[in-house]
Design an enzyme around this catalytic site. Structure first.
Site, PDB file in Angstrom:
ATOM      1  N   LEU B  10      45.690  44.241  28.200  1.00  0.00           N
ATOM      2  CA  LEU B  10      45.258  45.558  28.666  1.00  0.00           C
ATOM      3  C   LEU B  10      45.774  45.753  30.078  1.00  0.00           C
ATOM      4  O   LEU B  10      45.298  45.114  31.015  1.00  0.00           O
ATOM      5  CB  LEU B  10      43.732  45.664  28.642  1.00  0.00           C
ATOM      6  CG  LEU B  10      43.051  45.219  27.337  1.00  0.00           C
ATOM      7  CD1 LEU B  10      41.529  45.366  27.460  1.00  0.00           C
ATOM      8  CD2 LEU B  10      43.569  46.030  26.154  1.00  0.00           C
ATOM      9  N   GLY B  11      46.788  46.608  30.235  1.00  0.00           N
ATOM     10  CA  GLY B  11      47.376  46.831  31.553  1.00  0.00           C
ATOM     11  C   GLY B  11      48.690  46.080  31.698  1.00  0.00           C
ATOM     12  O   GLY B  11      48.796  44.909  31.331  1.00  0.00           O
ATOM     13  N   THR B  14      50.938  45.026  38.057  1.00  0.00           N
ATOM     14  CA  THR B  14      51.340  43.803  38.759  1.00  0.00           C
ATOM     15  C   THR B  14      50.961  42.561  37.952  1.00  0.00           C
ATOM     16  O   THR B  14      51.810  41.723  37.633  1.00  0.00           O
ATOM     17  CB  THR B  14      50.638  43.740  40.138  1.00  0.00           C
ATOM     18  OG1 THR B  14      50.930  44.945  40.837  1.00  0.00           O
ATOM     19  CG2 THR B  14      51.122  42.555  40.944  1.00  0.00           C
ATOM     20  N   THR B  17      52.329  42.483  34.059  1.00  0.00           N
ATOM     21  CA  THR B  17      53.759  42.171  33.984  1.00  0.00           C
ATOM     22  C   THR B  17      54.013  40.703  34.291  1.00  0.00           C
ATOM     23  O   THR B  17      54.835  40.049  33.648  1.00  0.00           O
ATOM     24  CB  THR B  17      54.547  43.076  34.966  1.00  0.00           C
ATOM     25  OG1 THR B  17      54.231  44.432  34.671  1.00  0.00           O
ATOM     26  CG2 THR B  17      56.044  42.871  34.814  1.00  0.00           C
ATOM     27  N   GLU B 128      39.587  32.928  36.192  1.00  0.00           N
ATOM     28  CA  GLU B 128      40.255  32.168  37.249  1.00  0.00           C
ATOM     29  C   GLU B 128      40.990  33.075  38.236  1.00  0.00           C
ATOM     30  O   GLU B 128      41.011  32.815  39.445  1.00  0.00           O
ATOM     31  CB  GLU B 128      41.251  31.170  36.629  1.00  0.00           C
ATOM     32  CG  GLU B 128      41.927  30.238  37.610  1.00  0.00           C
ATOM     33  CD  GLU B 128      40.952  29.354  38.375  1.00  0.00           C
ATOM     34  OE1 GLU B 128      40.393  28.441  37.791  1.00  0.00           O
ATOM     35  OE2 GLU B 128      40.732  29.606  39.575  1.00  0.00           O
ATOM     36  N   ILE B 135      45.207  30.228  43.122  1.00  0.00           N
ATOM     37  CA  ILE B 135      44.547  28.962  43.465  1.00  0.00           C
ATOM     38  C   ILE B 135      43.549  28.568  42.386  1.00  0.00           C
ATOM     39  O   ILE B 135      42.677  29.368  42.051  1.00  0.00           O
ATOM     40  CB  ILE B 135      43.775  29.096  44.798  1.00  0.00           C
ATOM     41  CG1 ILE B 135      44.694  29.598  45.909  1.00  0.00           C
ATOM     42  CG2 ILE B 135      43.120  27.786  45.177  1.00  0.00           C
ATOM     43  CD1 ILE B 135      43.926  29.997  47.173  1.00  0.00           C
ATOM     44  N   GLU B 189      46.537  48.426  50.394  1.00  0.00           N
ATOM     45  CA  GLU B 189      46.625  49.621  49.567  1.00  0.00           C
ATOM     46  C   GLU B 189      46.540  50.873  50.436  1.00  0.00           C
ATOM     47  O   GLU B 189      46.128  50.833  51.595  1.00  0.00           O
ATOM     48  CB  GLU B 189      45.484  49.620  48.544  1.00  0.00           C
ATOM     49  CG  GLU B 189      45.399  48.294  47.823  1.00  0.00           C
ATOM     50  CD  GLU B 189      44.882  48.422  46.404  1.00  0.00           C
ATOM     51  OE1 GLU B 189      44.605  49.543  45.942  1.00  0.00           O
ATOM     52  OE2 GLU B 189      44.778  47.364  45.759  1.00  0.00           O
ATOM     53  N   LYS B 204      33.985  38.620  45.629  1.00  0.00           N
ATOM     54  CA  LYS B 204      34.470  37.287  45.269  1.00  0.00           C
ATOM     55  C   LYS B 204      33.478  36.191  45.655  1.00  0.00           C
ATOM     56  O   LYS B 204      33.265  35.247  44.893  1.00  0.00           O
ATOM     57  CB  LYS B 204      35.821  37.040  45.942  1.00  0.00           C
ATOM     58  CG  LYS B 204      36.932  37.922  45.356  1.00  0.00           C
ATOM     59  CD  LYS B 204      38.175  37.866  46.242  1.00  0.00           C
ATOM     60  CE  LYS B 204      39.348  38.630  45.655  1.00  0.00           C
ATOM     61  NZ  LYS B 204      40.437  38.800  46.670  1.00  0.00           N
TER      62      LYS B 204
HETATM   63  N1  LIG Z   1      47.638  42.540  42.103  1.00  0.00           N
HETATM   64  C1  LIG Z   1      47.130  41.376  42.458  1.00  0.00           C
HETATM   65  O1  LIG Z   1      47.748  40.612  43.214  1.00  0.00           O
HETATM   66  C2  LIG Z   1      45.796  40.965  41.914  1.00  0.00           C
HETATM   67  C3  LIG Z   1      45.276  39.715  42.292  1.00  0.00           C
HETATM   68  C4  LIG Z   1      44.050  39.289  41.762  1.00  0.00           C
HETATM   69  C5  LIG Z   1      43.364  40.133  40.912  1.00  0.00           C
HETATM   70  N2  LIG Z   1      43.869  41.351  40.589  1.00  0.00           N
HETATM   71  C6  LIG Z   1      43.098  42.206  39.684  1.00  0.00           C
HETATM   72  O2  LIG Z   1      43.856  42.407  38.492  1.00  0.00           O
HETATM   73  C7  LIG Z   1      43.553  43.671  37.930  1.00  0.00           C
HETATM   74  C8  LIG Z   1      44.845  44.452  37.733  1.00  0.00           C
HETATM   75  O3  LIG Z   1      45.467  44.606  38.973  1.00  0.00           O
HETATM   76  P1  LIG Z   1      46.987  45.118  39.110  1.00  0.00           P
HETATM   77  O4  LIG Z   1      47.353  44.887  40.519  1.00  0.00           O
HETATM   78  O5  LIG Z   1      47.826  44.521  38.035  1.00  0.00           O
HETATM   79  O6  LIG Z   1      46.815  46.684  38.843  1.00  0.00           O
HETATM   80  P2  LIG Z   1      47.959  47.782  38.590  1.00  0.00           P
HETATM   81  O7  LIG Z   1      49.264  47.243  39.064  1.00  0.00           O
HETATM   82  O8  LIG Z   1      47.455  49.057  39.110  1.00  0.00           O
HETATM   83  O9  LIG Z   1      48.032  47.878  36.982  1.00  0.00           O
HETATM   84  C9  LIG Z   1      47.033  48.468  36.206  1.00  0.00           C
HETATM   85  C10 LIG Z   1      47.566  48.623  34.788  1.00  0.00           C
HETATM   86  O10 LIG Z   1      46.544  49.133  33.955  1.00  0.00           O
HETATM   87  C11 LIG Z   1      47.034  50.248  33.216  1.00  0.00           C
HETATM   88  N3  LIG Z   1      45.918  51.157  32.987  1.00  0.00           N
HETATM   89  C12 LIG Z   1      45.152  51.791  33.936  1.00  0.00           C
HETATM   90  N4  LIG Z   1      44.193  52.517  33.323  1.00  0.00           N
HETATM   91  C13 LIG Z   1      44.369  52.349  31.981  1.00  0.00           C
HETATM   92  C14 LIG Z   1      43.713  52.844  30.836  1.00  0.00           C
HETATM   93  N5  LIG Z   1      42.638  53.641  30.921  1.00  0.00           N
HETATM   94  N6  LIG Z   1      44.169  52.460  29.631  1.00  0.00           N
HETATM   95  C15 LIG Z   1      45.231  51.649  29.520  1.00  0.00           C
HETATM   96  N7  LIG Z   1      45.884  51.131  30.564  1.00  0.00           N
HETATM   97  C16 LIG Z   1      45.463  51.481  31.783  1.00  0.00           C
HETATM   98  C17 LIG Z   1      48.120  50.845  34.046  1.00  0.00           C
HETATM   99  O11 LIG Z   1      49.016  51.568  33.205  1.00  0.00           O
HETATM  100  P3  LIG Z   1      50.357  52.260  33.782  1.00  0.00           P
HETATM  101  O12 LIG Z   1      51.289  51.105  34.078  1.00  0.00           O
HETATM  102  O13 LIG Z   1      50.836  53.091  32.641  1.00  0.00           O
HETATM  103  O14 LIG Z   1      49.941  53.008  34.995  1.00  0.00           O
HETATM  104  C18 LIG Z   1      48.747  49.582  34.669  1.00  0.00           C
HETATM  105  O15 LIG Z   1      49.706  49.053  33.786  1.00  0.00           O
HETATM  106  C19 LIG Z   1      42.561  44.317  38.895  1.00  0.00           C
HETATM  107  O16 LIG Z   1      41.262  44.039  38.441  1.00  0.00           O
HETATM  108  C20 LIG Z   1      42.806  43.586  40.198  1.00  0.00           C
HETATM  109  O17 LIG Z   1      41.669  43.558  41.036  1.00  0.00           O
HETATM  110  C21 LIG Z   1      45.074  41.774  41.070  1.00  0.00           C
END
Ligand SMILES: NC(=O)c1ccc[n+]([C@@H]2O[C@H](COP(=O)([O-])OP(=O)(O)OC[C@H]3O[C@@H](n4cnc5c(N)ncnc54)[C@H](OP(=O)(O)O)[C@@H]3O)[C@@H](O)[C@H]2O)c1
Ligand SMILES: NC(=O)c1ccc[n+]([C@@H]2O[C@H](COP(=O)([O-])OP(=O)(O)OC[C@H]3O[C@@H](n4cnc5c(N)ncnc54)[C@H](OP(=O)(O)O)[C@@H]3O)[C@@H](O)[C@H]2O)c1
Lengths: 439, 439
Positions: B10-11, B14, B17, B128, B135, B189, B204
């Protein structure tokens, strides 16, 4: 049988006593600790008075009896050494009992045989305490980093030598004095060879390498240098140049840039005192602490830091392994299939590459006659061997002659060795006084 | 069905991918990675072009469809935010599917409900990646430290603020400029509130606290201070006095010295910019890195250090969780009993103690009129409140008046607050310009 998990504890020394102390006071720990029961305990000398209150009737001086006891479900080996430890571990496995051990010596030498036997018998042999004392490192390697291609492991994994080097640096003291102090404090053994000559660290890096790269290598082939011949002058120069000297154990995948999946992986493994730049996270690891830095793709760098030895820390790791096995016993009543992460089969072939292929920076200290052209001549030899130089500095020397310190860029061990054997024969060069690796 | 493990992702931002990249190139990783299959992927916008080659037919914009797909065995939630993430997680659980998520916001707020549902359904929810990015910290807390009584967790667990503070210190720059730079570099952000005001770190630490102490607390009750009002002058004074300022998240068991097993455990939780002595291992954690220091009995101190965010690091943690669940699926064919360590029930009651009971050292900066007796008067107020002073120094001030810096020994928040409200009313005191905790 009650629903407790029966432990047969082999050895009640530093580690065994630490384990018993945790088991005897479960309050405030994970609730699973209260399910652990010390069923039998083996010691060498039953009569000896001990710092821990125990039901004397569970003590025996026959460790084989403990392993065979039908109420013992998990065997904890905390005797150390190769025999009888190895036979006890293999007996437990053959009886279908999982084993927890802190014994790096036996695992580094006989780990392959032991883990094959365990996998065939459907039991676990867990070894969290064997490397890094209390630091969780075995389990993270097995379970938390499996998505990565590990490139390199760099560890300070011997507390005795790290204590000695830290003290030598801090107090500008020499090796023999600090060793004696460490022995008085209980940080070094009466016979310190295994620690100071790097063998203990070599045992441990061979274990980490097997887990990280998925295949074992020939333990005896690990290039191992200790700290007993290290002069304090090197520590002084290191500090002046912005480094600390640490005894590092390093394992690296030398094929990591190969694009295709190759069949057998060449590894570089070595234990040696190394110049560590002051801004590197390992440079601040002092005293008996250990730290292990892991580089992988895609994680980047992660480091695990903590107490590398001691009763409490090591017991924490042993109990973690007991809990892991105990947890699985509670969850898996009949089925005996092993968890593929925890059981850690080897999953590819690895071999020790020719050490000459390993690449690193170098520190070289030369004593030369004090004539003008000498730096040029030395530079020429390095140039001819494609050794690129980061700095070359002449220091005031107390010796007759001049003292020249060379720091090279990253080159293969082969290149630097070839250069040094040429340099040794230059008529201006009196002596290659020291040659160490740099991070 | 083949013997692959079907993942519903789901998603595909970042984190998503990053996960897909690992799964698509299993060579050189743990062999279990090759058993993972991306069965369905949900995104918001199917048409968007993406940096990764994928079979377009597995994409959908309906994440609920992915969760319901019978070929999906494990659901990986990488959308973020509270809804629809929460409903998707609960739906997966109700369908008997284990979940992996990096979503600290939803776990910090609804973790109790989610884990109860998971335990009832006999599935895992592994997190995790939710704390400390790549980490390994959740699994060590669950599995490797279970033999310990945890006393305290001290973490740098927000990369954005650590980057900003590191840059402010390094370049003597002010908050607004560094924030802008961080936003340009993608380290902060566009709307940085959750990070700079400490809410992300509070999410956290509440998660870590639940695992370490065995019971959840009221997330909204965590005392939370961010860095947006921190003045560069504090960073300067910190350095002069031998400290670095870090945004720390701290959770501690305030009953650890109680001798008997008490029923409900008082915890102190807080997020605040804190003076960290230069010799402390957390003081050297710079940039977007994270580190978590855990103190326990008998282990002593262990620290986990590494990249707190980013596609690769976070994906490494997500894949670790997938492998864990996948490994258990392969080992446990019929039986659905959960591993008691991995499934992490809460096992005792915890509550947030009155923040006034938390003890720590303090840094106080006062602007006063420049008359002789003022240090004495301030010292008297502290003395009356039993606040013992480590140092009190008058600095040259650019302000009108004098600038006085007080460092106290360890005292309760209540004592320091009472003292400061008295000091504020002294006629010589113009302003309490800053008050921060010290480690
Ligand atoms: N980024 C980091 O370094 C990091 C580190 C630790 C934890 N996290 C956590 O990981 C999670 C994801 O973060 P991210 O940085 O990967 O976010 P992101 O880059 O904004 O990606 C979110 C993804 O979810 C999709 N999406 C959003 N709403 C949706 C919906 N209603 N139905 C289906 N798909 C939907 C988006 O689709 P589109 O691509 O089509 O917009 C996108 O692919 C968050 O909880 C964040 O706190 C992130
Ligand atoms: N100490 C540490 O900090 C540490 C850290 C990591 C790993 N380890 C490893 O843990 C293992 C144990 O170390 P340790 O420091 O606990 O050793 P130790 O203090 O020397 O204790 C050894 C124990 O084994 C018993 N023992 C010896 N031979 C025996 C035999 N044949 N039959 C029955 N019992 C026997 C001894 O009995 P008596 O008490 O009657 O003499 C003693 O209780 C070693 O493999 C070591 O490398 C130790």
């Amino acid at each position: 049988m009650n629903n407790k998990i029966g432990i047969g504890l082999l050895g009640l020394g530093t580690v065994g006593t630490g384990v018993a102390n945790i088991v005897k006071s479960p309050d405030g720990r994970h609730p699973l600790v209260s399910k652990i029961e010390l069923t039998r305990i083996a010691v060498r000398d039953i009569e000896r008075s001990r710092d821990i209150e125990l039901d004397q009737s569970i003590l025996t001086d026959d460790p084989f009896e403990v392993v065979k006891d039908p109420n013992v479900q998990i065997v904890v080996e905390a005797i150390g050494g190769i025999e009888p430890a190895k036979s006890l571990i293999l007996l437990a496995i053959s009886l279908g009992k999982s084993v927890v051990t802190a014994n790096k010596a036996v695992i580094a030498r006989h780990g392959k045989e032991i883990s094959e036997a365990a996998n065939n018998a459907g039991v676990y042999v867990l070894i969290e305490a064997a490397v890094g004392g209390g630091i969780p490192i075995i389990e993270p390697l097995k379970q938390s980093l499996g998505g990565n291609r590990i490139r390199k492991i760099t560890g300070i994994i011997n507390g005795t030598t790290n204590y000695i080097l830290s003290q030598m640096a801090k107090e500008d003291a020499n090796y023999q004095d600090v060793l004696k102090e460490a022995q008085n404090l209980g940080y070094a053994e009466a016979n310190p060879t295994a620690d100071v000559d790097g063998h203990d660290a070599a045992d441990k890096i061979s274990i980490l390498s097997g887990l990280a790269f998925g295949g074992s290598i020939d333990r005896e082939g690990i290039s191992t240098k200790g700290i007993s011949t290290l002069e304090s002058i090197e520590i002084n120069y290191a500090r002046q140049l912005g480094y600390e000297i640490k005894l590092l154990a390093i394992a690296e995948n030398l094929s990591i840039n190969a694009t295709t999946a190759i069949k057998s992986i060449p590894l570089g493994l070595r234990v040696e005192p190394t110049f560590v730049p002051k801004e590197h996270p390992l440079s601040v690891v002092n005293g008996v602490n250990n730290a292990i830095l892991i580089e992988g793709d895609p994680i980047g760098e992660v480091m695990f830091y903590g107490p590398g030895a001691g009763a409490g820390a090591t017991a924490s790791a042993v109990v973690a392994d007991i809990l892991n096995i105990g947890g699985i016993m509670l969850m898996q009543k009949e089925d005996k299939t092993l968890d593929p992460l925890l059981s850690s089969n080897s999953w590819r072939d690895c071999f020790l590459a020719n050490a000459r292929e390993i690449e690193h920076k170098n520190y070289v200290r030369l004593i030369t006659v004090d004539t003008p052209g000498v730096i040029g001549k030395i530079g020429n030899v390095f140039g001819k061997n494609n050794v690129s130089i980061q700095s070359i500095v002449q220091f005031d020397s107390s010796h007759a002659g001049a003292e020249i310190i060379v720091i090279t860029h990253k080159v293969s061990k082969g290149q630097i060795e070839d250069s040094l054997s040429e340099i040794e024969h230059l008529e201006e060069v009196i002596q290659i006084a020291a040659h160490l690796s740099c991070l």
